[in-house]
Design an enzyme around this catalytic site. Structure first.
Site, short mmCIF file in Angstrom:
data_model
loop_
_atom_site.label_atom_id
_atom_site.label_comp_id
_atom_site.label_asym_id
_atom_site.label_seq_id
_atom_site.Cartn_x
_atom_site.Cartn_y
_atom_site.Cartn_z
N LYS A 171 -27.71 29.45 5.43
CA LYS A 171 -27.39 28.54 5.44
C LYS A 171 -25.38 28.52 5.39
CE LYS A 171 -26.51 24.55 2.89
NZ LYS A 171 -26.94 23.17 2.10
N ASN A 196 -17.42 25.44 -2.29
CA ASN A 196 -17.93 24.66 -1.10
C ASN A 196 -16.29 23.90 -0.39
OD1 ASN A 196 -17.44 22.30 -2.22
ND2 ASN A 196 -19.71 22.26 -2.74
N GLU A 231 -27.62 14.70 0.63
CA GLU A 231 -28.52 14.80 -0.69
C GLU A 231 -27.07 14.31 -1.70
OE1 GLU A 231 -25.08 19.06 -1.64
OE2 GLU A 231 -26.30 18.99 0.11
N GLU A 262 -24.47 20.13 8.65
CA GLU A 262 -24.84 19.37 7.42
C GLU A 262 -23.36 18.72 6.53
OE1 GLU A 262 -26.60 20.23 2.50
OE2 GLU A 262 -27.41 22.00 4.42
N HIS A 318 -32.00 18.99 -0.66
CA HIS A 318 -31.29 19.68 -1.94
C HIS A 318 -31.82 20.28 -3.11
CE1 HIS A 318 -27.98 19.29 -5.20
NE2 HIS A 318 -27.10 20.89 -3.89
N GLU A 373 -34.86 24.06 -0.19
CA GLU A 373 -33.43 24.71 -0.11
C GLU A 373 -33.97 26.19 -1.13
OE1 GLU A 373 -29.02 23.93 -0.57
OE2 GLU A 373 -30.28 22.51 -1.24
N SER A 374 -33.12 26.97 -0.59
CA SER A 374 -33.57 27.55 -1.47
C SER A 374 -32.08 28.50 -2.44
CB SER A 374 -34.54 29.19 -1.16
OG SER A 374 -34.61 30.46 -1.85
N LYS A 433 -20.96 27.38 4.73
CA LYS A 433 -20.06 26.59 4.56
C LYS A 433 -19.37 26.89 5.54
CE LYS A 433 -21.89 25.58 0.58
NZ LYS A 433 -22.75 23.91 0.75
N ASN A 458 -27.34 21.92 -8.94
CA ASN A 458 -26.23 21.93 -9.06
C ASN A 458 -24.67 21.00 -8.21
OD1 ASN A 458 -25.80 23.13 -6.33
ND2 ASN A 458 -27.16 23.49 -7.00
N TYR A 465 -20.67 30.72 0.68
CA TYR A 465 -19.30 30.01 -0.20
C TYR A 465 -18.35 31.06 0.22
CZ TYR A 465 -23.20 26.99 -2.25
OH TYR A 465 -23.96 26.20 -3.16
N ASN A 491 -20.38 20.03 3.12
CA ASN A 491 -19.53 19.17 2.07
C ASN A 491 -19.74 17.76 2.09
OD1 ASN A 491 -20.69 22.55 0.90
ND2 ASN A 491 -21.65 20.74 0.09
N ASP A 524 -22.22 23.49 6.85
CA ASP A 524 -22.88 22.88 5.94
C ASP A 524 -20.88 22.50 5.37
OD1 ASP A 524 -22.75 21.29 3.65
OD2 ASP A 524 -23.72 22.28 2.45
N ASP A 564 -31.99 14.68 -2.91
CA ASP A 564 -32.16 15.90 -4.05
C ASP A 564 -33.27 15.03 -5.10
OD1 ASP A 564 -32.68 17.05 -6.63
OD2 ASP A 564 -31.24 18.30 -5.74
#
Length: 392
Positions: A178, A19, A269, A243, A326, A345-346, A180, A51, A152, A219, A217, A296
């Site tokens: 979603k 990410n 998260e 995000e 998350h 999330e998935s 990155k 993760n 990603y 991160n 996202d 999370d």
């Protein structure tokens, strides 16, 4: 109730993806199995960490597993004679000072997950049903809203490959995805933004131009200048959310961003306690009518602490519907359905076998129903259950 045994191990979840902040080439996860017996019944509950945080074998072995195994029957049994995860949590946290919610929250969260799995199995019900009955007036959602997290950075992965990935998610039944941003290697802000806008526009074209079906996202990589620069460029897209644009603990800067960016912001998260979550709510400038909270439970001391966080949010005028955890795991999915959260999330293609849900439960229009499997439902996810059973 009595804790019979606690076993732990480490499982790899490494991959070549990255990410905007880290790569996952050496990522690991702790796995645990907690066996409990009482009232003529015996059950083994399983747990693991999400993760993005590494396995915690040292903390588990040195502090938290010994405290759990040494807990008395009175400490882990509630007034109705049932397994009491809150009592077990208190035993695990004995002699732990306040503050410092980094890695120990992960270790405790792994064990907490296993305790809730065991508690539901001892009662012969899915965890989502147990939670609805105990904490939500018996009301459970018919299904949970879920989105496919991916996009990603990967060596050699260009826009075409990104679009093909998102096509696969749509084919799996997801309508919201979603990706990155902010992580283009070796580029300055202007070049990175130009590249990310091309990536975003390509995915939006696939989605029919509907920004509400796309989340992006960062991160936590940006400072305020970069976050605001991206915000100005993203605003016309009306994305589902922007995000973690900033460091998760930089509350005042989040407040500044929220003053300048009207569409939804998602974060949380990487906050691992109710108190850190409360600081975000008090000082982060987030808006309860639109913003998303991604705490999370598997990383933040488990469901026992997450229940405290939900209560705090209600006291501050936030609905549980603003929470979309998350992690992409079955634990959070049960919590979302049983406690009426906004979704989950998935991870359809990454972090196997921990990401994703039960094998035979389809996703339809980004919604997934829960199987009638006692506990969290790991037994209905064959590849993950094989990893967890290795501890038996």
């Amino acid at each position: 109730m009595r804790i019979v045994s606690v076993k732990q191990g480490v499982a790899p979840i490494s991959s070549a993806i990255a990410n905007a902040y880290i790569d996952f080439s050496k990522m690991t996860a702790s796995i645990v199995a907690v066996t409990v017996e009482g009232n003529g019944k015996r059950a083994t509950g399983y747990g693991f960490n999400s993760n993005g945080r590494y396995a915690q074998p040292g903390l588990l072995a040195e502090r938290f597993v010994p405290r759990l195994t040494e807990a008395t029957e009175a400490q882990v049994t509630d007034a109705q004679g049932r397994l009491d995860p809150a009592g077990a949590w208190a035993a695990m946290m004995k002699n732990e000072k306040p503050g410092g919610h980094g890695e120990r929250s992960v270790a405790v969260g792994v064990l907490d997950m296993a305790l809730w799995d065991a508690a539901a199995k001892l009662e012969g019900v899915p965890l989502w049903r147990l939670l609805a009955d105990r904490y939500n007036g018996g009301k459970a959602d018919d299904a949970a809203w879920v989105y496919a997290a991916g996009g990603y950075y990967y060596p050699g992965k260009g826009v075409d490959q990104l679009v093909e990935e998102m096509k696969r998610y749509l084919g799996m039944g997801y309508s919201t995805v979603k990706m990155k941003i902010g992580g283009a290697p070796g580029t300055g802000l202007k070049e990175a933004l130009t590249e990310d806008l091309a990536r975003i526009e390509a995915v939006l074209k696939l989605l029919g131009g509907d920004g509400s079906k796309l989340c992006v996202d960062v991160n936590g990589r940006f400072g305020l200048h970069a976050a605001l620069t991206y915000a100005a460029a993203l605003r016309p897209f009306n994305l589902r959310w922007y995000e973690e644009p900033l460091d998760p603990l930089d509350y005042s800067t989040h407040a500044t961003l929220a003053e300048h960016y009207g569409p939804p912001i998602a974060t949380g998260e990487n906050l691992f306690s109710m108190l850190d979550a409360r600081n975000l709510i008090r000082h982060g400038g987030l808006r309860p009518d639109r913003d998303i909270l991604q705490f999370d439970p598997a990383l933040s001391y488990g469901l026992v602490e997450y229940l405290r966080t939900l209560q705090m949010l209600v006291e501050h005028g936030w609905s549980p519907r603003r929470c979309v955890p998350h992690g992409g795991h079955q634990f959070a999915l049960n919590i979302a359905v049983g406690l009426g959260l906004g979704g989950n999330e998935s991870y359809p293609e990454v972090f196997a076998p921990f990401g994703g849900f039960a094998d035979d439960v389809p996703v339809r229009d980004s919604r997934v129903a829960m199987p009638e499997v006692p506990g969290i439902g790991f037994e209905a996810k064959n590849d993950l259950y094989a990893v967890l059973r290795s501890l038996d």
